[in-house]
Design a protein around this motif. Structure first.
Motif, mmCIF file in Angstrom:
data_model
loop_
_atom_site.group_PDB
_atom_site.id
_atom_site.type_symbol
_atom_site.label_atom_id
_atom_site.label_comp_id
_atom_site.label_asym_id
_atom_site.label_seq_id
_atom_site.Cartn_x
_atom_site.Cartn_y
_atom_site.Cartn_z
ATOM 1 N N GLU A 26 0.830 -1.195 0.000
ATOM 2 C CA GLU A 26 0.000 0.000 0.000
ATOM 3 C C GLU A 26 0.878 1.264 0.000
ATOM 4 O O GLU A 26 0.576 2.223 -0.703
ATOM 5 C CB GLU A 26 -0.929 0.011 1.225
ATOM 6 C CG GLU A 26 -1.946 -1.099 1.240
ATOM 7 C CD GLU A 26 -1.440 -2.444 1.761
ATOM 8 O OE1 GLU A 26 -2.223 -3.401 1.747
ATOM 9 O OE2 GLU A 26 -0.275 -2.542 2.178
ATOM 10 N N TYR A 27 1.943 1.236 0.767
ATOM 11 C CA TYR A 27 2.845 2.386 0.814
ATOM 12 C C TYR A 27 3.526 2.574 -0.542
ATOM 13 O O TYR A 27 3.630 3.695 -1.034
ATOM 14 C CB TYR A 27 3.887 2.214 1.931
ATOM 15 C CG TYR A 27 4.763 3.427 2.104
ATOM 16 C CD1 TYR A 27 4.290 4.543 2.792
ATOM 17 C CD2 TYR A 27 6.041 3.472 1.572
ATOM 18 C CE1 TYR A 27 5.080 5.673 2.958
ATOM 19 C CE2 TYR A 27 6.837 4.599 1.730
ATOM 20 C CZ TYR A 27 6.357 5.694 2.422
ATOM 21 O OH TYR A 27 7.131 6.810 2.564
ATOM 22 N N TRP A 30 1.115 4.208 -2.864
ATOM 23 C CA TRP A 30 0.945 5.620 -2.526
ATOM 24 C C TRP A 30 2.130 6.448 -3.035
ATOM 25 O O TRP A 30 1.937 7.506 -3.627
ATOM 26 C CB TRP A 30 0.785 5.730 -1.009
ATOM 27 C CG TRP A 30 0.661 7.107 -0.472
ATOM 28 C CD1 TRP A 30 -0.419 7.939 -0.561
ATOM 29 C CD2 TRP A 30 1.657 7.817 0.260
ATOM 30 N NE1 TRP A 30 -0.142 9.127 0.082
ATOM 31 C CE2 TRP A 30 1.124 9.071 0.599
ATOM 32 C CE3 TRP A 30 2.944 7.507 0.680
ATOM 33 C CZ2 TRP A 30 1.835 10.015 1.325
ATOM 34 C CZ3 TRP A 30 3.655 8.443 1.406
ATOM 35 C CH2 TRP A 30 3.105 9.683 1.715
ATOM 36 N N TRP A 59 -4.496 13.145 1.213
ATOM 37 C CA TRP A 59 -3.531 12.076 0.936
ATOM 38 C C TRP A 59 -2.108 12.608 0.824
ATOM 39 O O TRP A 59 -1.195 11.870 0.491
ATOM 40 C CB TRP A 59 -3.910 11.336 -0.331
ATOM 41 C CG TRP A 59 -5.121 10.462 -0.186
ATOM 42 C CD1 TRP A 59 -5.873 10.264 0.938
ATOM 43 C CD2 TRP A 59 -5.717 9.662 -1.201
ATOM 44 N NE1 TRP A 59 -6.907 9.397 0.680
ATOM 45 C CE2 TRP A 59 -6.833 9.019 -0.632
ATOM 46 C CE3 TRP A 59 -5.429 9.451 -2.534
ATOM 47 C CZ2 TRP A 59 -7.644 8.152 -1.360
ATOM 48 C CZ3 TRP A 59 -6.242 8.588 -3.262
ATOM 49 C CH2 TRP A 59 -7.339 7.942 -2.665
ATOM 50 N N PHE A 65 -0.172 9.430 4.145
ATOM 51 C CA PHE A 65 -0.270 7.977 3.963
ATOM 52 C C PHE A 65 -1.298 7.371 4.900
ATOM 53 O O PHE A 65 -2.065 6.497 4.493
ATOM 54 C CB PHE A 65 1.074 7.272 4.129
ATOM 55 C CG PHE A 65 0.924 5.781 4.003
ATOM 56 C CD1 PHE A 65 0.624 5.224 2.775
ATOM 57 C CD2 PHE A 65 0.990 4.958 5.108
ATOM 58 C CE1 PHE A 65 0.412 3.859 2.637
ATOM 59 C CE2 PHE A 65 0.783 3.594 4.984
ATOM 60 C CZ PHE A 65 0.497 3.042 3.747
ATOM 61 N N PHE A 68 -4.599 8.024 3.340
ATOM 62 C CA PHE A 68 -4.740 7.195 2.151
ATOM 63 C C PHE A 68 -5.124 5.771 2.546
ATOM 64 O O PHE A 68 -6.077 5.194 2.016
ATOM 65 C CB PHE A 68 -3.417 7.198 1.372
ATOM 66 C CG PHE A 68 -3.332 6.174 0.276
ATOM 67 C CD1 PHE A 68 -3.912 6.394 -0.955
ATOM 68 C CD2 PHE A 68 -2.643 4.981 0.479
ATOM 69 C CE1 PHE A 68 -3.824 5.445 -1.972
ATOM 70 C CE2 PHE A 68 -2.552 4.031 -0.520
ATOM 71 C CZ PHE A 68 -3.142 4.265 -1.750
#
Length: 162
Positions: A26-27, A30, A59, A65, A68
């Motif tokens: 996920e990071y 992003w 975001w 993060f 997000f």
């Protein structure tokens, strides 16, 4: 509500794997989104930030993060990546989702949209669902001026003319 071009989120999403700290998927998604929209030196910038695609303020910045991840949730599987539902709109909670490669391919700007029985569909989806001939045949027929319905529903050798 959209943020100006800025970098600066220092929040890291880390997990341990075999004793090593690594970025979560996920990071990475992003960070990649921010690079596409905010970094003119990034190879895909022209398709995102260069076209005016922006990222919602929440975001970005100090808690970007965290916000997000709270909005998007974790990736459902390794086969998913971030997708914008409407490709000409910005990265926002309401316009983003986790999607598979097939879902993303069906949502590309380059797709041909046709009408079958009054319903708008991506050509590839219509071929997959209805066609009695291969997709290449359907595309060739469309290039020759056939209507989408005739191109998809006419068996090979079954129609002479437009």
């Amino acid at each position: 509500r959209l943020a100006p071009r800025e970098h600066g989120d220092t929040v890291r999403s880390l997990k341990k794997e075999d004793g090593k700290r690594t970025m979560t998927p996920e990071y990475r998604a992003w960070v990649a989104m921010k690079n596409r929209c905010l970094n003119p030196n990034q190879a895909r910038f022209k398709d995102y930030g260069g076209r005016g695609i922006k990222i919602c303020r929440c975001w970005l910045g100090k808690n970007g993060f965290r916000n997000f991840l709270a909005d998007m949730g974790p990736k459902p599987s390794p086969a998913h990546s971030m997708d914008r539902k409407k490709t000409d709109r910005n990265y926002t909670k309401s316009n983003c989702k986790w999607a598979t490669r097939i879902e993303q391919a069906r949502n590309a700007r380059s797709n041909r949209i046709i009408r079958i029985g009054g319903k708008r569909m991506v050509l590839a989806a219509a071929v997959e669902r209805y066609a009695v001939v291969p997709g290449g045949t359907v595309r060739h027929r469309l290039c020759r001026g056939w209507t989408p319905s005739k191109a998809i529903f006419t068996p090979a050798g079954g129609f002479r003319g437009r």
